[in-house]
Enzyme design. Structure first.
Site, PDB file in Angstrom:
ATOM      1  N   ASN A   5     -17.646  84.521 -10.047  1.00  8.87           N
ATOM      2  CA  ASN A   5     -18.535  83.945 -11.060  1.00  8.87           C
ATOM      3  C   ASN A   5     -19.701  83.288 -10.333  1.00  8.87           C
ATOM      4  O   ASN A   5     -19.554  82.216  -9.753  1.00  8.87           O
ATOM      5  CB  ASN A   5     -17.759  82.924 -11.899  1.00  8.87           C
ATOM      6  CG  ASN A   5     -18.640  82.208 -12.906  1.00  8.87           C
ATOM      7  OD1 ASN A   5     -19.768  82.620 -13.180  1.00  8.87           O
ATOM      8  ND2 ASN A   5     -18.121  81.127 -13.464  1.00  8.87           N
ATOM      9  N   TRP A   6     -20.850  83.947 -10.368  1.00  7.61           N
ATOM     10  CA  TRP A   6     -22.001  83.441  -9.621  1.00  7.61           C
ATOM     11  C   TRP A   6     -22.687  82.271 -10.317  1.00  7.61           C
ATOM     12  O   TRP A   6     -23.594  81.658  -9.761  1.00  7.61           O
ATOM     13  CB  TRP A   6     -23.004  84.577  -9.380  1.00  7.61           C
ATOM     14  CG  TRP A   6     -22.504  85.632  -8.444  1.00  7.61           C
ATOM     15  CD1 TRP A   6     -21.267  85.674  -7.844  1.00  7.61           C
ATOM     16  CD2 TRP A   6     -23.193  86.796  -7.990  1.00  7.61           C
ATOM     17  NE1 TRP A   6     -21.149  86.789  -7.052  1.00  7.61           N
ATOM     18  CE2 TRP A   6     -22.328  87.501  -7.123  1.00  7.61           C
ATOM     19  CE3 TRP A   6     -24.461  87.317  -8.238  1.00  7.61           C
ATOM     20  CZ2 TRP A   6     -22.690  88.694  -6.506  1.00  7.61           C
ATOM     21  CZ3 TRP A   6     -24.826  88.513  -7.617  1.00  7.61           C
ATOM     22  CH2 TRP A   6     -23.955  89.191  -6.756  1.00  7.61           C
ATOM     23  N   LYS A   7     -22.297  81.978 -11.546  1.00  9.85           N
ATOM     24  CA  LYS A   7     -22.885  80.872 -12.315  1.00  9.85           C
ATOM     25  C   LYS A   7     -24.414  80.995 -12.309  1.00  9.85           C
ATOM     26  O   LYS A   7     -24.937  82.109 -12.297  1.00  9.85           O
ATOM     27  CB  LYS A   7     -22.381  79.527 -11.778  1.00  9.85           C
ATOM     28  CG  LYS A   7     -20.845  79.455 -11.779  1.00  9.85           C
ATOM     29  CD  LYS A   7     -20.299  78.089 -11.486  1.00  9.85           C
ATOM     30  CE  LYS A   7     -18.773  78.113 -11.526  1.00  9.85           C
ATOM     31  NZ  LYS A   7     -18.198  76.785 -11.298  1.00  9.85           N
ATOM     32  N   HIS A  91     -15.258  79.292 -20.175  1.00  8.84           N
ATOM     33  CA  HIS A  91     -15.287  78.537 -18.917  1.00  8.84           C
ATOM     34  C   HIS A  91     -15.459  77.052 -19.218  1.00  8.84           C
ATOM     35  O   HIS A  91     -16.127  76.670 -20.180  1.00  8.84           O
ATOM     36  CB  HIS A  91     -16.430  79.036 -18.031  1.00  8.84           C
ATOM     37  CG  HIS A  91     -16.357  78.531 -16.628  1.00  8.84           C
ATOM     38  ND1 HIS A  91     -16.765  77.265 -16.278  1.00  8.84           N
ATOM     39  CD2 HIS A  91     -15.914  79.123 -15.490  1.00  8.84           C
ATOM     40  CE1 HIS A  91     -16.576  77.096 -14.983  1.00  8.84           C
ATOM     41  NE2 HIS A  91     -16.066  78.205 -14.476  1.00  8.84           N
ATOM     42  N   GLU A  93     -17.247  74.852 -18.021  1.00  7.92           N
ATOM     43  CA  GLU A  93     -18.635  74.403 -18.109  1.00  7.92           C
ATOM     44  C   GLU A  93     -19.234  74.751 -19.477  1.00  7.92           C
ATOM     45  O   GLU A  93     -20.062  74.003 -20.001  1.00  7.92           O
ATOM     46  CB  GLU A  93     -19.446  75.044 -16.974  1.00  7.92           C
ATOM     47  CG  GLU A  93     -19.072  74.466 -15.615  1.00  7.92           C
ATOM     48  CD  GLU A  93     -19.371  75.365 -14.430  1.00  7.92           C
ATOM     49  OE1 GLU A  93     -18.949  75.006 -13.314  1.00  7.92           O
ATOM     50  OE2 GLU A  93     -20.003  76.421 -14.622  1.00  7.92           O
ATOM     51  N   GLU A 163      -8.047  77.366 -14.666  1.00 10.98           N
ATOM     52  CA  GLU A 163      -8.973  76.631 -13.811  1.00 10.98           C
ATOM     53  C   GLU A 163      -8.900  75.147 -14.147  1.00 10.98           C
ATOM     54  O   GLU A 163      -9.533  74.689 -15.095  1.00 10.98           O
ATOM     55  CB  GLU A 163     -10.407  77.129 -14.022  1.00 10.98           C
ATOM     56  CG  GLU A 163     -10.626  78.573 -13.624  1.00 10.98           C
ATOM     57  CD  GLU A 163     -12.107  78.873 -13.456  1.00 10.98           C
ATOM     58  OE1 GLU A 163     -12.474  79.395 -12.398  1.00 10.98           O
ATOM     59  OE2 GLU A 163     -12.889  78.569 -14.359  1.00 10.98           O
ATOM     60  N   ILE A 168     -12.818  72.330 -10.107  1.00  9.12           N
ATOM     61  CA  ILE A 168     -13.938  73.266 -10.130  1.00  9.12           C
ATOM     62  C   ILE A 168     -15.164  72.649  -9.471  1.00  9.12           C
ATOM     63  O   ILE A 168     -15.717  71.660  -9.957  1.00  9.12           O
ATOM     64  CB  ILE A 168     -14.273  73.702 -11.576  1.00  9.12           C
ATOM     65  CG1 ILE A 168     -13.073  74.435 -12.185  1.00  9.12           C
ATOM     66  CG2 ILE A 168     -15.501  74.594 -11.602  1.00  9.12           C
ATOM     67  CD1 ILE A 168     -13.245  74.773 -13.650  1.00  9.12           C
ATOM     68  N   GLY A 169     -15.550  73.209  -8.348  1.00  4.53           N
ATOM     69  CA  GLY A 169     -16.746  72.750  -7.655  1.00  4.53           C
ATOM     70  C   GLY A 169     -16.621  71.392  -7.001  1.00  4.53           C
ATOM     71  O   GLY A 169     -17.607  70.824  -6.532  1.00  4.53           O
ATOM     72  N   SER A 209     -12.259  75.793  -6.698  1.00  4.27           N
ATOM     73  CA  SER A 209     -12.471  75.527  -5.266  1.00  4.27           C
ATOM     74  C   SER A 209     -11.625  76.437  -4.367  1.00  4.27           C
ATOM     75  O   SER A 209     -11.078  76.010  -3.351  1.00  4.27           O
ATOM     76  CB  SER A 209     -12.198  74.047  -4.944  1.00  4.27           C
ATOM     77  OG  SER A 209     -13.124  73.216  -5.630  1.00  4.27           O
ATOM     78  N   GLY A 230     -15.823  80.661  -7.811  1.00  2.00           N
ATOM     79  CA  GLY A 230     -17.191  80.205  -8.013  1.00  2.00           C
ATOM     80  C   GLY A 230     -17.973  80.199  -6.715  1.00  2.00           C
ATOM     81  O   GLY A 230     -18.497  81.214  -6.283  1.00  2.00           O
ATOM     82  N   GLY A 231     -18.041  79.033  -6.064  1.00  2.00           N
ATOM     83  CA  GLY A 231     -18.866  78.852  -4.876  1.00  2.00           C
ATOM     84  C   GLY A 231     -18.624  79.875  -3.774  1.00  2.00           C
ATOM     85  O   GLY A 231     -19.573  80.381  -3.155  1.00  2.00           O
TER      86      GLY A 231
END
Length: 250
Positions: A5-7, A91, A93, A163, A168-169, A209, A230-231
């Protein structure tokens, strides 16, 4: 499944360049599905790069109508024309920042399935909810309401991504034991709502993460079927995650 997921990262040209890097690095990884989800405006360029590869295209969101006065939204038919095969729905977010409800998420999941897209359905508790001992209550509500009205055949086509919001992040990752406990709970819940065959056939991913350093311990757990990343999906560490999956699957 390994999904990136490149967000809201990478311009269309940057996304195209990185997709090309991934196509070359991930060629031959065929024992599991690989998805990348760039921003909407980069989908077409990324599709050109991955169309003849083993990498599949996903979107980060969609609306549940075909067309109409829904400013800023994108329909599943539009996504399909761009070669999209899966879509991330619910998600944290989207829930937290944009106020998406379980009811809205349920409508999106149903529409994605009706259009032949694979929903990657995200669930997870906040740190406060975990500290209050509400993790299983939150997950059960999200699963029951998100999958409401889906029959056995439909739910087998859904991918669930657990998640924990607090991971997350943040750099904080659930321990393999915490993640497995949640995945096991969700699988048992699916068996209760549907049956054991459904529970065993649904792919349940972990997200939060994920890095090459912690992924092996997660992926070897019996109820963790891969990751929504994600990251780490924004750089070549995504390739390292694929190598870990390949080594475990043999």
């Amino acid at each position: 499944m390994l999904a990136g997921n490149w967000k809201m990262n990478k311009t269309p040209s940057e996304a195209q360049l990185f997709a090309n890097t991934l196509v070359n690095a991930l060629a031959g990884f065929n024992s599991f599905d690989i998805y990348i989800a760039p921003v909407f405006v980069a989908l077409d360029r990324v599709r050109e790069v991955v169309s003849s590869s083993n990498i599949k295209l996903a979107a980060q969101n969609m609306y549940y109508e075909d067309s109409g006065a829904f400013t800023g939204e994108v329909s599943p038919k539009m996504l399909k024309e761009l070669g999209v095969q899966a879509v991330i729905i619910g998600h944290s977010e989207r829930r937290r920042i944009f106020g998406e409800t379980d009811e809205l998420i349920n409508k999106k999941i149903k529409k994605a399935l009706a259009e032949g897209l694979t929903p990657i359905f995200c669930i997870g508790e906040t740190l406060e909810e975990r500290q209050k001992g509400l993790t299983f209550c939150v997950l059960e509500k999200q699963v029951r309401e998100g999958l409401y009205g889906l029959n056995t055949d439909d739910v087998k086509k859904v991918v669930i991504a657990y998640e924990p919001v607090w991971a997350i992040g943040t750099g904080v990752v659930a321990t393999p034991e915490q993640a497995q406990e949640a995945h096991e709970f969700v699988r048992a819940l699916l068996a209760k709502i549907y049956d054991e065959e459904v529970a065993q056939s649904v792919t349940i991913l972990y997200g939060g993460s994920v890095t090459p350093e912690n992924f092996f311990g997660l992926f070897v757990k019996p109820d963790i079927d891969g990751a929504l990343v994600g990251g780490a999906s924004l750089k070549e560490s995504f390739v390292e995650l694929a190598k870990i999956m390949a080594s475990v699957l043999g």
